[in-house]
Write a protein that holds these residues in place. Structure first.
Motif, PDB file in Angstrom:
ATOM      1  N   THR A   1       4.461  25.524  -9.795  1.00  0.00           N
ATOM      2  CA  THR A   1       4.286  25.170 -11.103  1.00  0.00           C
ATOM      3  C   THR A   1       2.765  25.498 -11.677  1.00  0.00           C
ATOM      4  O   THR A   1       2.944  25.744 -12.901  1.00  0.00           O
ATOM      5  CB  THR A   1       4.535  23.440 -11.228  1.00  0.00           C
TER       6      THR A   1
ATOM      7  N   ASN B   1       0.285  23.891 -11.024  1.00  0.00           N
ATOM      8  CA  ASN B   1      -0.583  22.672 -10.916  1.00  0.00           C
ATOM      9  C   ASN B   1      -0.595  22.281  -9.330  1.00  0.00           C
ATOM     10  O   ASN B   1      -1.221  21.082  -9.304  1.00  0.00           O
ATOM     11  CB  ASN B   1       0.116  21.667 -11.741  1.00  0.00           C
ATOM     12  N   GLU B   2      -0.453  23.008  -8.511  1.00  0.00           N
ATOM     13  CA  GLU B   2      -0.320  22.727  -6.979  1.00  0.00           C
ATOM     14  C   GLU B   2      -2.004  22.616  -6.423  1.00  0.00           C
ATOM     15  O   GLU B   2      -2.643  23.464  -6.896  1.00  0.00           O
ATOM     16  CB  GLU B   2       0.446  23.333  -6.301  1.00  0.00           C
ATOM     17  N   THR B   3      -2.296  21.572  -5.698  1.00  0.00           N
ATOM     18  CA  THR B   3      -3.217  21.594  -4.937  1.00  0.00           C
ATOM     19  C   THR B   3      -3.477  22.458  -3.989  1.00  0.00           C
ATOM     20  O   THR B   3      -2.266  23.048  -3.640  1.00  0.00           O
ATOM     21  CB  THR B   3      -3.543  19.951  -4.485  1.00  0.00           C
TER      22      THR B   3
END
Length: 531
Positions: free
Chosen positions: A93, A95-97
């Motif tokens: 997405t 927005n992943e760490t």
């Protein structure tokens, strides 16, 4: 001259600037130098896939040093960068760490299908060497745009080796701390089919016996019969699970003949990787050893059972002891012999069985391929006298067995578990020889002999008969005892004699005979005178 020197200097300056101009004007395709890495695949012989996942860090892993290398396995390196990132980007997405990104990358690795990677590029093949290593040298680490590459190492099928369901995918860069690893080491997980136990008949030196045309090896009672049985100790025999118990719960060696009446003489020695080892370490310290059928009446099945102590408090110590021999061949040399109770003319087979259990599974037993049997021979006899056309059985005839050894007659002394051959001496009385005596039906037999030529020598004839002047030859061979007709031995009488009463009885006969003769003479002379 000065103008010429100026032109040379100008040309030299322009040549030196070419690489710089190419870097500025040559476009994105040559904008970044392609770094490279060396990747070494370490293929090891393992009898089972690891019970706990061992992630490849890119560094050498000493945990695999105890495993033997697996040569002859071919790998193809595929550059799957484009297909891999297409699949990964579809899952992201943005927005992943870092942890979430790595988890999704691992998920894509696990599900990646090389057959559905249309843009994969073949980067070359390598085959593992004698140590199980295959090195891909100078694999490009980056694309032309500076992004890092992803490689898939495809393992090709090889007989006896199971390929794991893992995907050996390398997503660059690999780092050790903050530094990129340029010499990368990967350990493909594998499972090698366990080797079957082996077994053969050997001589006292451990050398294989020559094959027998008859398909069986014949021996006499008491003769030492030597075997060698071998098996490759599992590569992961020394593994200790996270709960502190050995991975292998059972490693058991068992051997037994399939007929009673055979004596087990014992284990002579144990070799591992061709070197002698302390037999007591296996049989007593780290194993439970049970010999079978060492003593009379030899009613059991000769052999042994050796169970390594891999359970309970002794388990970890035994696993650690065996780990030094992981992947190596263990050889047992042991001896059996025939006794008076050994079945005659019957194949006696022998099996060496290895039973294992690991990772809480079911017992798995392996048995050596069949080998030629062993057997002992014999002969049956019928002693008779001919009465007209009838063969009358003779009981009480006594014989000894003779065999020529190096041209010298030897007589047989047969014991319960031994045969002794003694040279026949001058004026031999055969006091120590075994006597074979015909019964009331004229029958007797000799058993427990190896195949060959022998003689019967009669030492006592039945009453009213004389001893045979010549030895009786006979041959022991396959089938000469079971189902064979008894070899016939004819005897002869001594010849009749008139009874003698002695005393006056015989004198009276003599006087009467003389008187009759005298009367006949007188009568003859009187007739002659008258004429």
């Amino acid at each position: 001259m000065k103008n010429k020197r100026k032109w040379v200097a100008l040309v030299t300056t322009l040549l030196c600037m070419i690489p710089l101009l190419a870097g500025v004007l040559g476009g994105g395709e040559k904008a970044f130098a392609a770094d490279s890495v060396n990747v070494t695949l370490h293929k090891k012989k393992m009898d089972e896939f690891p019970s706990n996942s061992i992630d490849n860090s890119g560094l050498e892993n000493s945990a695999f040093d105890r495993y033997e290398g697996l040569p002859g396995i071919t790998f193809t390196a595929w550059d799957i960068t484009e297909d891999f990132y297409n699949a990964l980007n579809a899952e992201l997405t943005g927005n992943e760490t870092d942890a979430e990104y790595n988890a999704k990358a691992k998920q894509v690795m696990d599900g990646f299908d090389l057959n559905n990677a249309p843009n994969a590029v073949d980067a070359g093949d390598q085959t593992t060497d004698a140590n199980g290593n295959a090195t891909f040298a100078n694999l490009p680490a980056k694309n032309a745009d500076g992004s890092y590459k992803v490689y898939f190492f495809e393992e090709h099928a090889s007989p006896g080796v199971d390929i794991g369901s893992y995907k050996l995918i390398m997503m660059l860069p690999l780092k050790d701390g903050g530094n990129e690893i340029t010499n990368i080491h990967l350990y493909p997980k594998n499972k090698v089919e366990g080797e079957e136990p082996e077994k053969e008949l050997v001589d006292e030196n451990g050398d294989p016996l020559p094959s027998r045309p008859a398909g069986a090896y014949d021996f006499e009672v008491g003769q030492q019969i030597h075997y060698r049985a071998s098996f490759v100790i599992p590569s992961q025999i020394g593994d200790i699970l996270s709960n502190g118990t050995p991975r292998y719960e059972k490693l058991e060696f068992a051997d037994a003949v399939d007929q009673t009446g055979v004596k087990f003489e014992g284990i002579d020695r144990i070799l591992v990787d061709g070197n002698p080892v302390n037999t007591a370490d296996f049989l007593q310290t780290h194993g439970t050893y049970t010999p079978e059928n060492e003593n009379t009446p030899w009613a059991g099945y000769a052999g042994f059972n050796l169970s390594m102590n891999l359970t309970g408090a002794a388990g970890p110590a035994t696993a650690n002891f065996l780990s030094q021999y992981a992947g190596q061949k263990i050889e047992f040399f042991y001896t059996v012999s025939f006794t008076e109770n050994t079945p005659v003319d019957r194949d006696i087979n022998n099996e060496f069985t290895v039973t294992m259990n690991h990772d809480g599974g079911q017992d798995e037993s392996k048995v050596n391929p069949p080998i030629d049997p062993i057997k002992t021979g014999g002969k049956k006899f019928f002693k008779y006298a001919l009465e007209g056309s009838t063969k009358e059985a003779l009981g009480g005839a006594e014989f000894v067995v003779i065999r020529q050894i190096n041209g010298v007659d030897n007589y047989l002394t047969a014991g319960a578990d031994s045969m002794t051959w003694t040279p026949v001496g001058a004026n031999e009385d055969y006091a120590n020889a075994t006597k074979y005596t015909s019964d009331a039906d004229g029958l007797f037999e000799v058993t427990g002999l190896e195949y060959g030529d022998y003689f019967l020598r009669e030492t006592k004839a039945p009453s009213g008969f004389q001893k045979l002047a010549n030895d009786v030859p006979f041959t022991v061979s396959a089938g000469s005892y079971t189902g064979a007709q008894a070899q016939e031995i004819e005897n002869t009488t001594k010849g009749g004699t008139l009874p003698s009463t002695g005393g006056m009885g015989i004198i009276a006969f003599i006087v009467i005979g003389l008187g009759l003769m005298a009367a006949a003479i007188v009568r003859y002379r009187r007739v002659q005178f008258e004429v």
